[in-house]
Design a protein around this motif. Structure first.
Motif, PDB file in Angstrom:
ATOM      1  N   ARG A 238       0.836  -1.205   0.000  1.00 17.42           N
ATOM      2  CA  ARG A 238       0.000   0.000   0.000  1.00 17.42           C
ATOM      3  C   ARG A 238       0.864   1.246   0.000  1.00 17.42           C
ATOM      4  O   ARG A 238       0.599   2.223  -0.681  1.00 17.42           O
ATOM      5  CB  ARG A 238      -0.924   0.003   1.228  1.00 17.42           C
ATOM      6  CG  ARG A 238      -2.057  -1.005   1.098  1.00 17.42           C
ATOM      7  CD  ARG A 238      -3.363  -0.493   1.708  1.00 17.42           C
ATOM      8  NE  ARG A 238      -4.447  -1.404   1.371  1.00 17.42           N
ATOM      9  CZ  ARG A 238      -4.780  -2.462   2.100  1.00 17.42           C
ATOM     10  NH1 ARG A 238      -4.117  -2.728   3.207  1.00 17.42           N
ATOM     11  NH2 ARG A 238      -5.766  -3.241   1.733  1.00 17.42           N
ATOM     12  N   GLU A 239       1.915   1.225   0.827  1.00 19.60           N
ATOM     13  CA  GLU A 239       2.835   2.360   0.888  1.00 19.60           C
ATOM     14  C   GLU A 239       4.249   1.812   0.780  1.00 19.60           C
ATOM     15  O   GLU A 239       4.505   0.678   1.162  1.00 19.60           O
ATOM     16  CB  GLU A 239       2.710   3.093   2.235  1.00 19.60           C
ATOM     17  CG  GLU A 239       1.414   3.827   2.423  1.00 19.60           C
ATOM     18  CD  GLU A 239       1.336   4.448   3.812  1.00 19.60           C
ATOM     19  OE1 GLU A 239       2.398   4.772   4.385  1.00 19.60           O
ATOM     20  OE2 GLU A 239       0.219   4.586   4.314  1.00 19.60           O
ATOM     21  N   PHE A 240       5.153   2.647   0.267  1.00 18.91           N
ATOM     22  CA  PHE A 240       6.543   2.200   0.183  1.00 18.91           C
ATOM     23  C   PHE A 240       7.391   3.197   0.964  1.00 18.91           C
ATOM     24  O   PHE A 240       7.825   4.206   0.441  1.00 18.91           O
ATOM     25  CB  PHE A 240       7.003   2.114  -1.277  1.00 18.91           C
ATOM     26  CG  PHE A 240       8.137   1.160  -1.462  1.00 18.91           C
ATOM     27  CD1 PHE A 240       7.899  -0.164  -1.798  1.00 18.91           C
ATOM     28  CD2 PHE A 240       9.449   1.565  -1.253  1.00 18.91           C
ATOM     29  CE1 PHE A 240       8.946  -1.071  -1.936  1.00 18.91           C
ATOM     30  CE2 PHE A 240      10.497   0.666  -1.385  1.00 18.91           C
ATOM     31  CZ  PHE A 240      10.249  -0.649  -1.733  1.00 18.91           C
ATOM     32  N   GLY A 241       7.571   2.936   2.274  1.00 20.11           N
ATOM     33  CA  GLY A 241       8.361   3.837   3.117  1.00 20.11           C
ATOM     34  C   GLY A 241       9.843   3.625   2.875  1.00 20.11           C
ATOM     35  O   GLY A 241      10.326   2.496   2.866  1.00 20.11           O
ATOM     36  N   LEU A 242      10.567   4.713   2.652  1.00 24.75           N
ATOM     37  CA  LEU A 242      12.007   4.619   2.397  1.00 24.75           C
ATOM     38  C   LEU A 242      12.758   4.379   3.699  1.00 24.75           C
ATOM     39  O   LEU A 242      12.362   4.851   4.751  1.00 24.75           O
ATOM     40  CB  LEU A 242      12.517   5.919   1.764  1.00 24.75           C
ATOM     41  CG  LEU A 242      11.838   6.337   0.457  1.00 24.75           C
ATOM     42  CD1 LEU A 242      12.348   7.692   0.017  1.00 24.75           C
ATOM     43  CD2 LEU A 242      12.099   5.299  -0.626  1.00 24.75           C
ATOM     44  N   VAL A 243      13.882   3.658   3.611  1.00 19.54           N
ATOM     45  CA  VAL A 243      14.704   3.423   4.805  1.00 19.54           C
ATOM     46  C   VAL A 243      16.160   3.769   4.514  1.00 19.54           C
ATOM     47  O   VAL A 243      16.608   3.703   3.371  1.00 19.54           O
ATOM     48  CB  VAL A 243      14.628   1.949   5.285  1.00 19.54           C
ATOM     49  CG1 VAL A 243      13.249   1.611   5.790  1.00 19.54           C
ATOM     50  CG2 VAL A 243      15.037   0.977   4.195  1.00 19.54           C
ATOM     51  N   ASP A 244      16.866   4.146   5.574  1.00 21.66           N
ATOM     52  CA  ASP A 244      18.309   4.428   5.493  1.00 21.66           C
ATOM     53  C   ASP A 244      18.665   5.515   4.481  1.00 21.66           C
ATOM     54  O   ASP A 244      19.737   5.479   3.883  1.00 21.66           O
ATOM     55  CB  ASP A 244      19.099   3.138   5.150  1.00 21.66           C
ATOM     56  CG  ASP A 244      19.006   2.100   6.249  1.00 21.66           C
ATOM     57  OD1 ASP A 244      18.706   2.499   7.387  1.00 21.66           O
ATOM     58  OD2 ASP A 244      19.226   0.910   5.975  1.00 21.66           O
ATOM     59  N   ILE A 245      17.746   6.446   4.264  1.00 14.90           N
ATOM     60  CA  ILE A 245      18.024   7.561   3.354  1.00 14.90           C
ATOM     61  C   ILE A 245      17.748   8.852   4.114  1.00 14.90           C
ATOM     62  O   ILE A 245      16.671   9.010   4.683  1.00 14.90           O
ATOM     63  CB  ILE A 245      17.144   7.476   2.084  1.00 14.90           C
ATOM     64  CG1 ILE A 245      17.555   6.260   1.228  1.00 14.90           C
ATOM     65  CG2 ILE A 245      17.246   8.752   1.246  1.00 14.90           C
ATOM     66  CD1 ILE A 245      16.647   5.970   0.060  1.00 14.90           C
ATOM     67  N   THR A 246      18.724   9.753   4.134  1.00 21.76           N
ATOM     68  CA  THR A 246      18.517  11.027   4.820  1.00 21.76           C
ATOM     69  C   THR A 246      17.954  12.045   3.830  1.00 21.76           C
ATOM     70  O   THR A 246      18.061  11.869   2.615  1.00 21.76           O
ATOM     71  CB  THR A 246      19.841  11.575   5.390  1.00 21.76           C
ATOM     72  OG1 THR A 246      20.718  11.877   4.286  1.00 21.76           O
ATOM     73  CG2 THR A 246      20.518  10.567   6.311  1.00 21.76           C
ATOM     74  N   LYS A 247      17.381  13.123   4.382  1.00 18.64           N
ATOM     75  CA  LYS A 247      16.874  14.206   3.527  1.00 18.64           C
ATOM     76  C   LYS A 247      17.979  14.724   2.609  1.00 18.64           C
ATOM     77  O   LYS A 247      17.747  15.035   1.442  1.00 18.64           O
ATOM     78  CB  LYS A 247      16.360  15.353   4.398  1.00 18.64           C
ATOM     79  CG  LYS A 247      15.048  15.066   5.116  1.00 18.64           C
ATOM     80  CD  LYS A 247      14.605  16.305   5.866  1.00 18.64           C
ATOM     81  CE  LYS A 247      13.165  16.130   6.349  1.00 18.64           C
ATOM     82  NZ  LYS A 247      12.635  17.370   6.927  1.00 18.64           N
TER      83      LYS A 247
END
Length: 308
Positions: A238-247
């Motif tokens: 449903r959602e694809f939350g990003l991980v280990d990535i900073t702004k």
């Protein structure tokens, strides 16, 4: 003996040894993987060593996991502070998207592509259900194809119902390990059944009241393809939350922005208000698509550095 993980059900794994025999395998103790705090210590696609526990029952104990050359991870649906490895050791990924019933948002597509860029996995976008598209959807497809092909992604218009685009996709799958992802209801399982009827995966209609797909695949699973190669079917996301990535890093995973970053006046430029920003100049000149820039700002806005 060395084996590859074909399916994970949480505590048990289906592993295929090099001689082609499949085993029900479990982990010996708790694996501590360097630098990975995921909800699943072992993922589909992982290469492992295992000891045979009982020959008759074809059961085994996993004793070692080999280093992954890459993986795709997303925020765990159960715990926002942890992530879940979707699959590992991939040659490419296919995002199955649809422009109606259900509609895939550009934000979702971009999050998936960012994740693939971060882990160096080539991505292909397949727009399925072309048979139900009218003029509005076809115009939207042409617009999106123009954006994504310009920055190096392969984009295919397909209809599993009518068989359109399937031969092209089949050719791309040959001798590769491919991750198949997308929302529930976009036709991933139907696509696999159409191209490889031997798998006979369960499928379900899109839920009428919500317009959203119903989950049919509950665990990621790998299948061997007749002509060589493997495909990994994943649960509808449903959602694809990003991980280990900073702004700070986000723009590095937009290929069209990455090409311009050295031109920014400040090397910590976030491409929002800063003077001398090469990315904003690129948007003004049409080098960076306005849609992608808006999507970048939208994703940036939802990112909390503590959680990413």
């Amino acid at each position: 003996m060395k084996a590859r993980i074909y399916k994970s059900t949480g505590s048990w794994y289906i592993a295929k040894a090099e001689d082609g025999v499949t085993y029900n395998a479990r982990i010996k103790g708790i694996f501590k993987l360097e630098g990975i705090t995921s909800t699943n210590p072992i993922a589909v696609g992982d290469e492992v060593d295992m000891d045979i526990e009982a020959v008759q029952e074809e059961s085994a104990i996993i004793t070692h996991i080999y280093d992954r050359r890459n993986y795709v991870a997303r925020v765990s649906p159960h715990n926002k502070r942890q992530h879940h490895i979707v699959a590992s050791n991939l040659d490419q990924s296919i995002l199955v998207a649809t422009l109606k019933d259900p509609k895939t948002s550009q934000g979702f597509m971009d999050r998936f592509l960012i994740s693939c860029e971060a882990y160096h996995i080539p991505a292909i976008i397949v727009f399925n259900k072309a048979d139900i598209y009218r003029k509005k959807e076809l115009e939207r497809f042409e617009h999106l194809r123009g954006i994504y092909e310009a920055i190096g992604y392969k984009v295919i218009l397909a209809s599993v119902q009518e068989g359109t685009g399937l031969d092209e996709i089949k050719a791309l799958l040959k001798d590769k390990i491919t991750l198949l992802s997308g929302h529930s209801g976009v036709g991933k399982s139907t696509f696999i059944n159409a191209v490889f009827p031997q798998f006979n995966l369960r499928t379900q209609e899109v839920s009428g009241w919500s317009g959203k797909g119903m989950h049919t695949t509950t665990f990621a699973e790998m299948f061997d393809l007749d002509g060589g190669g493997q495909i990994i079917d994943t649960p509808g996301v449903r959602e694809f939350g990003l991980v280990d990535i900073t702004k700070q890093e986000l723009s590095h995973y937009y290929p069209e922005m990455r090409a311009l970053l050295n031109g920014c006046q400040f090397n910590n430029c976030m491409h929002i208000e800063e003077p001398g920003c090469a990315v904003k100049k690129g948007v003004a000149e049409g080098i960076v698509s306005e849609d992608r820039y808006v999507s970048y700002l939208g994703i940036l806005d939802t990112m909390n550095d503590k959680e990413y």
